[in-house]
Design a protein around this motif. Structure first.
Motif, mmCIF file in Angstrom:
data_model
loop_
_atom_site.group_PDB
_atom_site.id
_atom_site.type_symbol
_atom_site.label_atom_id
_atom_site.label_comp_id
_atom_site.label_asym_id
_atom_site.label_seq_id
_atom_site.Cartn_x
_atom_site.Cartn_y
_atom_site.Cartn_z
ATOM 1 N N SER A 54 0.828 -1.201 0.000
ATOM 2 C CA SER A 54 0.000 0.000 0.000
ATOM 3 C C SER A 54 0.867 1.257 0.000
ATOM 4 N N GLN A 55 1.924 1.231 0.816
ATOM 5 C CA GLN A 55 2.813 2.384 0.906
ATOM 6 C C GLN A 55 3.548 2.611 -0.412
ATOM 7 N N ARG A 56 4.026 1.536 -1.044
ATOM 8 C CA ARG A 56 4.736 1.665 -2.320
ATOM 9 C C ARG A 56 3.813 2.224 -3.405
ATOM 10 N N THR A 57 2.554 1.789 -3.389
ATOM 11 C CA THR A 57 1.586 2.273 -4.370
ATOM 12 C C THR A 57 1.344 3.768 -4.203
ATOM 13 N N LYS A 58 1.172 4.202 -2.948
ATOM 14 C CA LYS A 58 0.948 5.625 -2.674
ATOM 15 C C LYS A 58 2.148 6.461 -3.087
ATOM 16 N N GLU A 59 3.360 5.957 -2.813
ATOM 17 C CA GLU A 59 4.576 6.685 -3.174
ATOM 18 C C GLU A 59 4.719 6.800 -4.690
ATOM 19 N N ALA A 60 4.381 5.715 -5.410
ATOM 20 C CA ALA A 60 4.477 5.730 -6.870
ATOM 21 C C ALA A 60 3.492 6.724 -7.468
ATOM 22 N N LEU A 61 2.273 6.760 -6.938
ATOM 23 C CA LEU A 61 1.261 7.700 -7.430
ATOM 24 C C LEU A 61 1.668 9.142 -7.139
ATOM 25 N N ALA A 62 2.211 9.360 -5.940
ATOM 26 C CA ALA A 62 2.655 10.714 -5.570
ATOM 27 C C ALA A 62 3.792 11.173 -6.481
ATOM 28 N N ARG A 63 4.717 10.258 -6.798
ATOM 29 C CA ARG A 63 5.845 10.595 -7.667
ATOM 30 C C ARG A 63 5.358 10.941 -9.075
ATOM 31 N N LYS A 64 4.407 10.171 -9.594
ATOM 32 C CA LYS A 64 3.867 10.441 -10.925
ATOM 33 C C LYS A 64 3.136 11.773 -10.965
ATOM 34 N N LYS A 65 2.462 12.081 -9.869
ATOM 35 C CA LYS A 65 1.729 13.342 -9.802
ATOM 36 C C LYS A 65 2.687 14.521 -9.821
ATOM 37 N N VAL A 66 3.799 14.402 -9.086
ATOM 38 C CA VAL A 66 4.814 15.456 -9.066
ATOM 39 C C VAL A 66 5.435 15.632 -10.451
ATOM 40 N N GLN A 67 5.589 14.524 -11.169
ATOM 41 C CA GLN A 67 6.192 14.559 -12.505
ATOM 42 C C GLN A 67 5.217 15.044 -13.568
ATOM 43 N N GLY A 68 3.978 15.319 -13.144
ATOM 44 C CA GLY A 68 3.005 15.870 -14.077
ATOM 45 C C GLY A 68 2.157 14.851 -14.800
#
Length: 207
Positions: A126-140
């Motif tokens: 769950s934590q890895r999924t949230k981190e991946a989504l947050a990273r993609k969001k930051v990258q636009g």
């Protein structure tokens, strides 16, 4: 009685391999399965809402439950299920791990350890999924389904080249939608979200 429990998550999977492993295990121990419990359901579903929950109400002291591995029993509430079995002197065998869980301290420690590790694994995923989504969001990156795209249109993703090939063969939209298993409206809306295809369509029709 000796129960054999097999489970898969979707109807695209089969329980044949699990049955084979259990039958090989019982044969090596001169045992015989009296009843099979077979279900197709996600391991995250509450045990009480599954066939396994119904079995727990029927199984009696001294009975044996055999499954290929603990994860077949489920992803959640495994500790609670095993605890109830142990308290009622029901023995649980797992073929692949080689566990024999009964009403003893070693079995209870093992069951607790498995339950704890499963919970830790779920939290990490769950934590890895949230981190991946947050990273993609930051990258636009745009998350979720494109605005205006119907859920059915997802069936056409990755089939752009196939659609173009049909266009080159001068197939109609009715023909293409039937071949791809969608209705015409879904195809039209998919083409709207992929303007490069209609452009090529028009160019091919002119040639």
């Amino acid at each position: 009685m000796v129960y054999g429990y097999v489970r898969v998550s979707t109807d695209k999977q089969t329980t044949e391999n699990q049955r084979f492993e259990i039958e090989k295990f019982t044969k090596s121990r001169n045992m015989r399965i009296d009843r099979w419990v077979d279900e197709t359901i996600s391991g995250t579903k509450v045990i009480a809402d599954r066939q396994l929950g119904k079995l727990l109400k029927q199984i009696r002291k001294g009975d044996i439950l055999i499954t290929t591995e603990l994860s077949r029993l489920g992803r959640n509430q495994v500790m609670s299920f095993l605890h109830q079995c142990m308290e009622r002197d029901i023995i649980v065998f797992t073929v692949k791990e080689g566990y024999e869980l009964g009403n003893n301290i070693n079995s209870k420690i093992l069951a607790f350890a498995f339950s704890l590790s499963a919970e830790i694994e779920r939290n990490l995923i769950s934590q890895r999924t949230k981190e991946a989504l947050a990273r993609k969001k930051v990258q636009g990156a745009k998350l979720g389904r494109p605005k205006g795209e119907r859920p059915e249109a997802c069936k056409l993703k990755g089939k752009e080249e196939m659609i173009l090939q049909y266009i080159k063969e001068h197939k109609t939209k009715v023909y293409i939608s039937k071949k791809l298993g969608v209705n015409r409206q879904t195809l039209r809306e998919f083409l709207k979200t992929h303007p490069e295809i209609p452009r090529k369509w028009k160019r091919i029709q002119k040639d």
